[in-house]
Design an enzyme around this catalytic site. Structure first.
Site, PDB file in Angstrom:
ATOM      1  N   LYS A  92      53.720  19.684  -0.602  1.00 53.68           N
ATOM      2  CA  LYS A  92      53.811  18.433  -0.151  1.00 53.68           C
ATOM      3  C   LYS A  92      54.257  19.066   1.535  1.00 53.68           C
ATOM      4  O   LYS A  92      54.289  18.439   2.278  1.00 53.68           O
ATOM      5  CB  LYS A  92      54.703  17.307  -0.881  1.00 53.68           C
ATOM      6  CG  LYS A  92      53.488  16.807  -1.573  1.00 53.68           C
ATOM      7  CD  LYS A  92      52.035  15.865  -0.312  1.00 53.68           C
ATOM      8  CE  LYS A  92      51.352  15.551  -1.509  1.00 53.68           C
ATOM      9  NZ  LYS A  92      49.688  14.646  -1.146  1.00 53.68           N
ATOM     10  N   ASP A 144      35.856  19.070  -4.933  1.00 56.12           N
ATOM     11  CA  ASP A 144      37.338  20.215  -4.966  1.00 56.12           C
ATOM     12  C   ASP A 144      37.926  20.628  -3.599  1.00 56.12           C
ATOM     13  O   ASP A 144      37.471  21.645  -3.021  1.00 56.12           O
ATOM     14  CB  ASP A 144      37.312  21.555  -6.032  1.00 56.12           C
ATOM     15  CG  ASP A 144      38.883  21.711  -6.279  1.00 56.12           C
ATOM     16  OD1 ASP A 144      40.117  21.157  -5.924  1.00 56.12           O
ATOM     17  OD2 ASP A 144      39.470  21.679  -7.821  1.00 56.12           O
ATOM     18  N   TYR A 179      55.165  19.317  -6.207  1.00 56.40           N
ATOM     19  CA  TYR A 179      54.219  18.881  -6.204  1.00 56.40           C
ATOM     20  C   TYR A 179      55.815  18.364  -4.671  1.00 56.40           C
ATOM     21  O   TYR A 179      54.531  18.333  -3.204  1.00 56.40           O
ATOM     22  CB  TYR A 179      54.734  17.214  -6.106  1.00 56.40           C
ATOM     23  CG  TYR A 179      54.437  15.935  -5.650  1.00 56.40           C
ATOM     24  CD1 TYR A 179      52.434  15.403  -5.454  1.00 56.40           C
ATOM     25  CD2 TYR A 179      54.709  15.004  -5.603  1.00 56.40           C
ATOM     26  CE1 TYR A 179      52.724  14.789  -4.749  1.00 56.40           C
ATOM     27  CE2 TYR A 179      54.733  14.239  -4.064  1.00 56.40           C
ATOM     28  CZ  TYR A 179      53.244  13.413  -4.450  1.00 56.40           C
ATOM     29  OH  TYR A 179      52.867  12.607  -3.646  1.00 56.40           O
ATOM     30  N   ASP A 235      36.150  13.628  -3.760  1.00 52.26           N
ATOM     31  CA  ASP A 235      37.290  13.991  -5.760  1.00 52.26           C
ATOM     32  C   ASP A 235      36.466  14.335  -5.791  1.00 52.26           C
ATOM     33  O   ASP A 235      35.219  14.654  -6.464  1.00 52.26           O
ATOM     34  CB  ASP A 235      37.379  11.996  -5.581  1.00 52.26           C
ATOM     35  CG  ASP A 235      38.305  12.317  -6.219  1.00 52.26           C
ATOM     36  OD1 ASP A 235      39.291  11.309  -5.617  1.00 52.26           O
ATOM     37  OD2 ASP A 235      38.913  12.221  -7.280  1.00 52.26           O
ATOM     38  N   ASN A 290      41.940  24.143   3.701  1.00 48.25           N
ATOM     39  CA  ASN A 290      40.601  24.479   4.556  1.00 48.25           C
ATOM     40  C   ASN A 290      40.607  22.672   5.080  1.00 48.25           C
ATOM     41  O   ASN A 290      38.923  22.707   5.635  1.00 48.25           O
ATOM     42  CB  ASN A 290      40.458  23.570   2.355  1.00 48.25           C
ATOM     43  CG  ASN A 290      39.984  24.907   2.319  1.00 48.25           C
ATOM     44  OD1 ASN A 290      40.131  26.025   2.831  1.00 48.25           O
ATOM     45  ND2 ASN A 290      40.339  25.170   0.620  1.00 48.25           N
ATOM     46  N   GLY A 305      41.239  23.802   9.166  1.00 51.26           N
ATOM     47  CA  GLY A 305      40.465  24.007   8.731  1.00 51.26           C
ATOM     48  C   GLY A 305      38.932  23.789   9.438  1.00 51.26           C
ATOM     49  O   GLY A 305      38.565  23.932  10.924  1.00 51.26           O
TER      50      GLY A 305
END
Ligand code: NAD
Ligand code: UDP
Length: 330
Positions: A164, A73, A160, A48, A114, A117
């Site tokens: 998403k 992050d 947002y 987090d 990320n 991946g």
């Protein structure tokens, strides 16, 4: 609500040990998920950046030998050995995700790249916390998974909603192109203990306002609807989905189909918290969806899951939590 005893949501331990990464694990949903995963015998890494999450949400887990906390992050790459990833990192309250909209998109797009991946490299399975917001201000009601939605691509909620939606696209492209095992969960409004006092979402706002004797702030006329799912039900649904066979990818709706207007919700919270608060109408926020209710037949049939906790029961638990939290200030 129909009681179907075959559709049990009850906790069971995992048969094999699992190393599980929960991004956004110090947030509302993530903290409950980490706790449940640890209880089932998983080794949990909670990651987090503490934008909206707090260490206090996972305070009881800090000393657990199977729990680890990493400040990171997800916009930046990371290498870890894990079997499963629950990608929950992203502010969920409109107030918070609109605070830094560019960062919100980066979290959903770069962060999801990320995590996908990572899933690809270590052959982990990934569950993506998507949202009912992918349906926007829906023109189909209730919302089934095959509805493509009605989203404003340039409004204040778009960072947002579109972030998403793009994260869902990325999941399916990594699935088709790289055979990453994905589970796309479209989560509808969820509430309960560990929501932040200043979260800005409707239930935490109304409950704190009612407990403090302040007016409950209804945005607009209050005729807009939502369908609220208690956190315990949501956590069981997410874990059940993660444990389904590899060919079950979703998208899959998770939520409680009990639909209610915001005005009725305000009245219910005043009543349950035995408050003298009044109701105050304020200007509606732009692009506020008028109606929202999940169609959950897919979750019922594939996961044998359905919500167990009624809105009244869930609100009572939530009011008790906030009442405890506010006690030192009263
Ligand atoms: P939350 O704000 O309480 O938790 C989000 C967590 O992610 C926080 O701990 C925050 O610090 C962390 N975070 C944010 N950006 C990050 C980043 N770039 N890197 C690392 N950590 C980051 O929100 P929540 O209600 O727990 O929502 C969790 C997830 O579920 C979100 O992805 C949200 O979009 C999704 N969701 C929630 C709901 C709901 O009603 N609660 C509904 C639909 C979807
Ligand atoms: N809302 C409200 N008062 C508040 C907070 C929210 O009337 O103090 C309304 C908001 O306009 C929306 C609904 O409650 O119609 C749900 O808002 P929330 O921010 O909880 O979640 P959303 O589903 O909009 O993402």
């Amino acid at each position: 609500m129909k009681d179907n005893r075959q559709n049990s949501n009850k906790t069971t331990s995992f048969i094999e040990p699992r190393r599980v990464l929960v991004t956004g694990g110090a947030g509302f949903l993530g903290s409950h998920l980490c706790r449940e995963l640890v209880a089932r015998g998983a080794e949990v890494i909670c990651m987090d950046n503490f934008f909206t999450g707090h260490k206090r949400n996972i305070q009881d887990l800090h000393t657990h030998p199977d729990f680890e906390l990493i400040r990171h992050d997800i916009v930046n790459p990371i290498f870890l050995e894990v079997d499963q990833i629950y990608n929950l990192a992203c502010p969920a309250s409109p107030v918070h995700y609109q605070y830094n909209p560019v960062k919100t998109i980066k979290t959903s797009v770069m962060g999801t790249i990320n995590m996908l991946g990572l899933a690809k490299r270590v052959k982990a399975r990934m569950l993506q916390a998507s949202t009912s917001e992918v349906y926007g201000d829906p023109q189909v009601h209730p919302q089934p998974e095959d509805y493509w939605g009605h989203v404003n691509p340039v409004g204040v909620r778009s960072c947002y909603d579109e972030g998403k939606r793009c994260a869902e696209t990325l999941c399916f492209d990594y699935y088709r192109q790289n055979q990453v095992e994905i589970k796309v969960a479209r989560i509808f409004n969820t509430y309960g203990p560990n929501m932040d006092l200043n979260d800005g979402r409707v239930i935490s706002n109304f409950v704190t306002q009612a407990l403090e004797g302040k007016p409950l702030t209804i945005y607009g006329d209050g005729n807009q609807t939502r369908s609220f799912c208690y956190i315990d039900d949501m956590v069981q649904g997410l874990i059940k989905f993660m444990e389904t066979p590899a060919d079950i990818t979703g998208p899959l709706n998770l939520g409680n189909p009990e639909e209610i207007t915001i005005l009725t919700l305000a009245q219910k919270i005043i009543e349950l918290s035995e408050s003298n608060s009044q109701i105050e109408h304020q200007a509606p926020p732009p692009d506020d969806p008028a109606r929202r209710q999940p169609e959950i037949e897919l979750a019922r049939s594939v996961l044998h899951w359905q919500p167990r906790v009624s809105l009244e029961m869930g609100l009572e638990k939530t009011i008790a939590y906030f009442s405890n939290l506010l006690a030192p200030y009263s």
